[in-house]
Design a protein around this motif. Sequence first.
Motif, short mmCIF file in Angstrom:
data_model
loop_
_atom_site.label_atom_id
_atom_site.label_comp_id
_atom_site.label_asym_id
_atom_site.label_seq_id
_atom_site.Cartn_x
_atom_site.Cartn_y
_atom_site.Cartn_z
N LEU A 112 0.91 -1.23 0.04
CA LEU A 112 -0.09 -0.11 -0.14
C LEU A 112 1.05 1.11 0.00
O LEU A 112 2.01 1.12 0.78
N ASN A 113 0.62 2.36 -0.92
CA ASN A 113 1.35 3.39 -0.82
C ASN A 113 0.81 4.73 -0.59
O ASN A 113 -0.18 4.78 -1.43
N ILE A 114 1.16 5.44 0.20
CA ILE A 114 0.54 6.62 0.47
C ILE A 114 1.50 7.72 0.02
O ILE A 114 2.63 7.56 0.83
N MET A 115 1.16 8.58 -0.69
CA MET A 115 2.18 9.80 -1.01
C MET A 115 1.36 11.05 -0.82
O MET A 115 0.05 11.40 -1.29
N VAL A 116 2.17 12.02 -0.32
CA VAL A 116 1.62 13.21 0.02
C VAL A 116 2.36 14.46 -0.35
O VAL A 116 3.66 14.19 -0.20
N ARG A 117 2.12 15.35 -0.91
CA ARG A 117 3.10 16.67 -1.52
C ARG A 117 3.83 16.99 -0.20
O ARG A 117 2.85 17.58 0.98
N ARG A 118 5.07 17.31 0.06
CA ARG A 118 5.73 17.68 1.02
C ARG A 118 5.32 19.00 1.57
O ARG A 118 5.73 19.58 2.88
N SER A 119 5.48 20.01 0.60
CA SER A 119 5.25 21.49 0.77
C SER A 119 4.17 21.63 1.72
O SER A 119 4.08 22.82 2.22
N ASP A 120 2.90 20.74 1.67
CA ASP A 120 1.90 21.51 2.15
C ASP A 120 0.72 20.51 2.69
O ASP A 120 -0.13 20.70 3.15
N THR A 121 1.29 18.90 2.72
CA THR A 121 0.42 18.08 3.35
C THR A 121 1.26 17.09 4.06
O THR A 121 2.26 16.97 3.79
N LYS A 122 0.57 16.41 4.90
CA LYS A 122 1.18 15.56 5.88
C LYS A 122 0.55 14.29 6.02
O LYS A 122 -0.81 14.51 5.99
N ALA A 123 1.00 13.08 6.12
CA ALA A 123 0.34 11.88 6.54
C ALA A 123 0.71 11.24 7.62
O ALA A 123 1.96 11.18 7.93
N LEU A 124 -0.31 10.86 8.44
CA LEU A 124 0.24 9.89 9.55
C LEU A 124 -0.30 8.58 9.26
O LEU A 124 -1.51 8.34 9.04
N VAL A 125 0.64 7.59 9.23
CA VAL A 125 0.20 6.25 8.72
C VAL A 125 0.44 4.98 9.52
O VAL A 125 1.83 5.24 10.23
N GLN A 126 -0.33 4.55 10.18
CA GLN A 126 -0.02 3.37 11.43
C GLN A 126 -0.62 2.05 11.08
O GLN A 126 -2.15 2.08 10.53
N ALA A 127 -0.05 1.06 11.54
CA ALA A 127 -0.68 -0.22 11.31
C ALA A 127 -1.93 -0.16 12.96
O ALA A 127 -1.47 0.20 13.76
N LEU A 128 -2.98 -0.92 12.40
CA LEU A 128 -4.21 -1.07 13.67
C LEU A 128 -4.33 -2.40 13.63
O LEU A 128 -4.56 -3.14 12.67
#
Length: 192
Positions: A112-128
């Motif tokens: 699974l690939n999550i990509m976000v634009r570094r300049s203005d977006t962030k992602a928190l990705v964690q296993a549940l």
Amino acid sequence: MSQETLITQAQFHRMPWKNGKGETLELLKLEDEKGVKFRISQAAVSDSGVFSDFSGLERHLVLIAGKGMRLEHQSEQGHVTHDDLLHDLDIATFYGGDMTTSELLDGPIEDLNIMVRRSDTKALVQALYAPCDALSKPSQQTYFYANQVSNISVDQGVKDLIMPKDSFLIMDKNTRYHLRKGEGVLIEISDL
């Protein structure tokens, strides 16, 4: 009443890889006048090789099936780092503009690939892993990818969702969720 959306694998969009060596199943993508703000996709990888260049994007790669892979990242300055994804739901985070190569450890994998634009977006990705609470936050859009059949309680049991393996939930920002059975990946996307 909660307003979540369940998307099954049959609804994902097939897209060719930038390097032409495979295809991805696109779960969700948001673009604006600056280009891709974020993208969430799933891919089957059958050969070791070089990743496509996604300069400007931060990548979060989650192993969802297979015996694992080793990633090597080389920055523009020549700094080399490694990530070993050995178990389901192991996560690697790296810059999409780095020269990244993969070595499959024992056959094909799925990620699974999550990509976000570094300049203005962030992602928190964690296993549940069940049982656990997965809360939607009013300031963030939250998603859940089911790595196996999962049962999610919505608003303290008002309703239950049964998510098939490899399905994707767009969670309502104002609803409380509890993962009763199963496992998967929680993804929170927000502006910087």
